[in-house]
Each structure stands twice: as C-alpha cells, then as structure tokens.
Design a protein around this motif. Structure first.
Motif, short mmCIF file in Angstrom:
data_model
loop_
_atom_site.label_atom_id
_atom_site.label_comp_id
_atom_site.label_asym_id
_atom_site.label_seq_id
_atom_site.Cartn_x
_atom_site.Cartn_y
_atom_site.Cartn_z
N THR A 1 0.84 -1.20 0.00
CA THR A 1 0.00 0.00 0.00
C THR A 1 0.87 1.25 0.00
OG1 THR A 1 -1.75 -1.17 1.20
CG2 THR A 1 -1.83 1.24 1.23
N ASN A 2 1.97 1.20 0.71
CA ASN A 2 2.89 2.33 0.76
C ASN A 2 3.48 2.59 -0.63
OD1 ASN A 2 3.45 3.96 3.03
ND2 ASN A 2 5.61 3.43 2.89
N GLN A 3 3.79 1.52 -1.34
CA GLN A 3 4.33 1.68 -2.69
C GLN A 3 3.26 2.17 -3.66
OE1 GLN A 3 6.23 -2.17 -3.36
NE2 GLN A 3 8.21 -1.32 -2.77
N LEU A 4 2.01 1.79 -3.43
CA LEU A 4 0.92 2.32 -4.26
C LEU A 4 0.80 3.83 -4.07
CD1 LEU A 4 -1.51 1.98 -6.12
CD2 LEU A 4 -2.89 1.36 -4.10
N TYR B 1 -0.13 -16.71 -0.77
CA TYR B 1 -0.17 -16.55 0.68
C TYR B 1 -1.61 -16.24 1.10
CZ TYR B 1 4.90 -16.14 0.14
OH TYR B 1 6.22 -16.37 -0.17
N PRO B 2 -2.53 -17.20 0.95
CA PRO B 2 -3.95 -16.95 1.21
C PRO B 2 -4.28 -16.62 2.67
CG PRO B 2 -3.54 -19.30 0.90
CD PRO B 2 -2.28 -18.59 0.53
N ALA B 3 -3.42 -17.05 3.58
CA ALA B 3 -3.69 -16.79 5.00
C ALA B 3 -3.12 -15.46 5.47
CB ALA B 3 -3.12 -17.93 5.85
N MET B 4 -2.53 -14.70 4.57
CA MET B 4 -1.86 -13.46 4.94
C MET B 4 -2.29 -12.33 4.01
SD MET B 4 2.29 -12.86 5.06
CE MET B 4 2.51 -14.47 5.81
N SER B 5 -2.43 -11.12 4.55
CA SER B 5 -2.77 -9.95 3.74
C SER B 5 -1.49 -9.44 3.07
CB SER B 5 -3.39 -8.86 4.60
OG SER B 5 -3.69 -7.72 3.82
N VAL B 6 -1.38 -9.64 1.76
CA VAL B 6 -0.16 -9.30 1.02
C VAL B 6 -0.41 -8.22 -0.03
CG1 VAL B 6 1.61 -10.19 -0.53
CG2 VAL B 6 0.86 -11.56 1.41
N ALA B 7 -1.52 -8.32 -0.75
CA ALA B 7 -1.84 -7.36 -1.82
C ALA B 7 -2.11 -5.97 -1.23
CB ALA B 7 -3.05 -7.83 -2.62
N PRO B 8 -1.88 -4.91 -1.99
CA PRO B 8 -2.13 -3.56 -1.46
C PRO B 8 -3.61 -3.29 -1.23
CG PRO B 8 -1.66 -3.47 -3.82
CD PRO B 8 -1.38 -4.88 -3.38
N ASP B 9 -3.91 -2.40 -0.28
CA ASP B 9 -5.27 -1.90 -0.11
C ASP B 9 -5.42 -0.75 -1.09
OD1 ASP B 9 -7.55 -0.33 0.85
OD2 ASP B 9 -7.51 -1.68 2.57
N TRP B 10 -6.09 -1.00 -2.20
CA TRP B 10 -6.13 -0.05 -3.30
C TRP B 10 -6.81 1.26 -2.93
CZ3 TRP B 10 -3.52 -0.56 -7.83
CH2 TRP B 10 -2.91 -1.82 -8.07
N MET B 11 -7.93 1.19 -2.23
CA MET B 11 -8.64 2.42 -1.88
C MET B 11 -7.82 3.28 -0.93
SD MET B 11 -11.11 4.43 -2.26
CE MET B 11 -12.20 3.42 -3.27
N LEU B 12 -7.23 2.67 0.08
CA LEU B 12 -6.41 3.42 1.04
C LEU B 12 -5.19 4.00 0.35
CD1 LEU B 12 -5.99 4.28 3.98
CD2 LEU B 12 -4.76 2.12 4.36
N GLY B 13 -4.56 3.20 -0.51
CA GLY B 13 -3.38 3.69 -1.22
C GLY B 13 -3.70 4.85 -2.15
N LEU B 14 -4.86 4.80 -2.79
CA LEU B 14 -5.25 5.89 -3.69
C LEU B 14 -5.56 7.17 -2.92
CD1 LEU B 14 -7.51 3.94 -6.22
CD2 LEU B 14 -5.24 4.89 -6.64
N LEU B 15 -6.16 7.04 -1.73
CA LEU B 15 -6.43 8.23 -0.91
C LEU B 15 -5.12 8.86 -0.44
CD1 LEU B 15 -9.48 7.07 1.25
CD2 LEU B 15 -9.47 8.82 -0.54
N PHE B 16 -4.20 8.04 0.02
CA PHE B 16 -2.88 8.56 0.40
C PHE B 16 -2.20 9.21 -0.81
CE2 PHE B 16 -2.67 5.49 4.11
CZ PHE B 16 -2.59 6.48 5.08
#
Length: 320
Positions: free
Chosen positions: A55-58, A260-275
């Motif tokens: 998310t930080n990289q997004l 890694y289905p048991a772990m949150s790995v992909a970015p949170d797109w909405m939060l990243g776009l707001l930032f």
C-alpha cells in the motif's frame, strides 16, 4: 470508512491530509514521504500486515509523478543518474518483497527492521550536517549559486514564475558511460562511478522492497553524503527511481498474494489511492517550493523526524 484489505477503520479525509503534509516537506529532499507514511499507518492506524508495504508503494505510484514533472519543467532531472538508479533498484525490490513476506511478516520484528533503516538514514544525515563532510565545497557553492540565481530572477521580474523560465536550467551532462557519469551544476562539475551508483541502488532496492518505500529516502541522502552531489540535482532522479520501482513492487505484491492466502499481502487499493491523492498535491507544491528553501534546513527537518521515529520503534521493541 472501513478498509477491508488493511482491516482498519478511519475517516476518508485523514489519509489524503496526512499524505499531503508529509509529502510537501519530504519532496523537498528528493523523497516521496513513504518512509514516514509507513510508520503513521503502523502506529496510528494499526495497519501492520505485509500488505502495508504494498500500500505504501501504491502511494508512491500515485503521488510521485507530480513532483517529477515539476523537476522536469525546471531542467533539474539528471536522466543518466535516473537510469542507473532504476537499473539497480528494480531487481532489488523483487528480492525485498520476498524477504518481507517470507521472513518479516511479524509486525514486531518488522518495526525493528524499520527502526534500523530509519536510524541509519537519520544518523548519516546528522553526521553530514554537523560538518564532517565540510570539505565538499563544490556542493555548497553550487547550492548557494542556485539560491542566488532564483533570488535575482524574483527581484527582476517581481514574481515567482520568472524562476521557472528558460534560463533556470542548471544541469548539463558532460559524459556518461559504463564507468563514469559526469555533469555540471551552475559551472560546478561532478563526477561519480557508474558501478558505485548501481551497487548502491541494488542494495537500496532490497531494503526499499522490504520496507515499501521504493528506496528514494535512502538513496537521496547517500548521493548527498557519500557521492557529494547537490540535493537540488538528486531530488528528481531519486523520485523518478522510486516511482518506477514502486510500480514494480505493487505489481509483484499483487502477483504473489494468491500464494499466501492466509496473509494480507496485496495492497489496499482504496487506502493507497487516498494517500496518493494527498501526496500528489503535496509533492507538486514541495517540488515547486524546494528551490526557495535552504538545503540545510530541508536536511535537518528530515534527519530529526527520521531519528525520532527510529528511536520510538526501538523503545517499543524493548517494551519501553
């Protein structure tokens, strides 16, 4: 507003405002602000899973182009330097993403890693500011000359826009090959090793891939401290390198998420776009104002924030 991937609830106006304030000041030093945005997410929002790095990289992907555009307009992009940075950091960021997910998923250990990164950057900047690199007269002279040129144009034309016109193009590349890169900055010459820059960029790419910052906040201080390059000329290259590696980082984190289905790995797109929306405005204004702010003040501001944040994380790790 609830952000499902991040697993947090926060008012939608907070991310863009926080990102705007951070990016306005950090972009003056050639960094996007992601190195401070990540501690904000972990400490104040409670977002500590590996996807916070993505998310930080997004945020970088959305926010950085406005700052790069400003430096490009003012003729302050050293494109060969940018190319070396990208070539070195790209493979590193992939390695860093794997390390983050496989060996640093625990938030406590990741915070300690983040603290060490921040403390190292901050300590190097403080050391340089305290005069241990006082012999780098060319850097100081070129920065002063840039300040004088801007002041002369402002007084002659009576408006800031005059500083954006054709003769504020201080950078000229003199040579570029697989051994050396050279350029002038208001008649001051600078010459650096191609492989020195490349090796540093590779290491920074790994660290940036783990932390989720793209590497600009690490590489910009190194350029200034160890290679003696003026902050006014490395800012654009550092931002552009961070942008390209952040794009690669976001794509890579998204691609490995199914493994890694048991772990949150992909970015949170909405939060990243707001930032990113707040960061975009902050970076553009910060890049526009950078040439009117003394370089030492920019460095001191970044150094104090870095050291304070790092010490706070170290204290938390040991239970204080």
């Amino acid at each position: 507003m609830f952000f499902q991937t991040a697993g947090i609830e926060v008012s939608p106006w907070i991310p863009p405002i926080v990102a705007f304030v951070i990016s306005f000041f950090t972009s003056m030093g050639g960094v996007s602000g992601a190195f401070l945005l990540l501690p904000f997410q972990m400490t104040f929002l409670g977002y500590t899973t590996p996807s916070v790095s993505a998310t930080n990289q997004l945020f970088n992907v959305v926010a950085i182009p406005s700052g790069v555009y400003r430096y490009f307009r003012e003729g302050r992009m050293v494109w060969p330097l940018t190319a070396i940075v990208i070539a070195g950091t790209l493979p590193g960021v992939f390695i860093g993403a794997i390390v983050r997910v496989a060996w640093l998923p625990d938030s406590r250990h990741f915070k300690l890693f983040a603290a060490l990164v921040l403390l190292y950057i901050g300590a190097k900047m403080v050391r340089e500011l305290l005069g241990r690199n006082a012999g780098r007269g060319a850097q100081a002279d070129s920065e002063k000359r840039f300040q004088e040129m801007v002041r002369r144009h402002r007084s002659k034309a009576g408006r800031v826009q005059a500083a954006d016109k054709s003769d504020i193009k201080p950078i000229q590349v003199t040579h570029f090959n697989l051994k050396r890169l050279g350029y002038t900055f208001y008649d001051q010459s600078f010459d650096v090793s191609f492989w020195g820059i490349f090796s540093l960029s590779l290491i920074v790419g790994v660290v940036g891939g783990i932390y989720g910052i793209g590497g600009g906040s690490i590489i910009a201080p190194f350029f200034v401290t160890f290679f003696g390059l003026p902050v006014y000329t490395v800012a654009g290259a550092a931002l552009m390198g961070t942008f390209v590696t952040s794009v690669a980082g976001v794509v890579f984190y998204q691609a490995i998420a199914p493994f890694y289905p048991a772990m949150s790995v992909a970015p949170d797109w909405m939060l990243g776009l707001l930032f990113g929306a707040g960061g975009m405005a902050g970076m553009y204004l910060g890049a526009r104002c950078q040439k009117f702010v003394p370089a030492a003040k920019i460095k001191w501001m970044l150094a104090v924030i870095l050291v304070f944040t790092a010490l706070k994380y170290v204290a938390n790790f040991f239970g204080y």
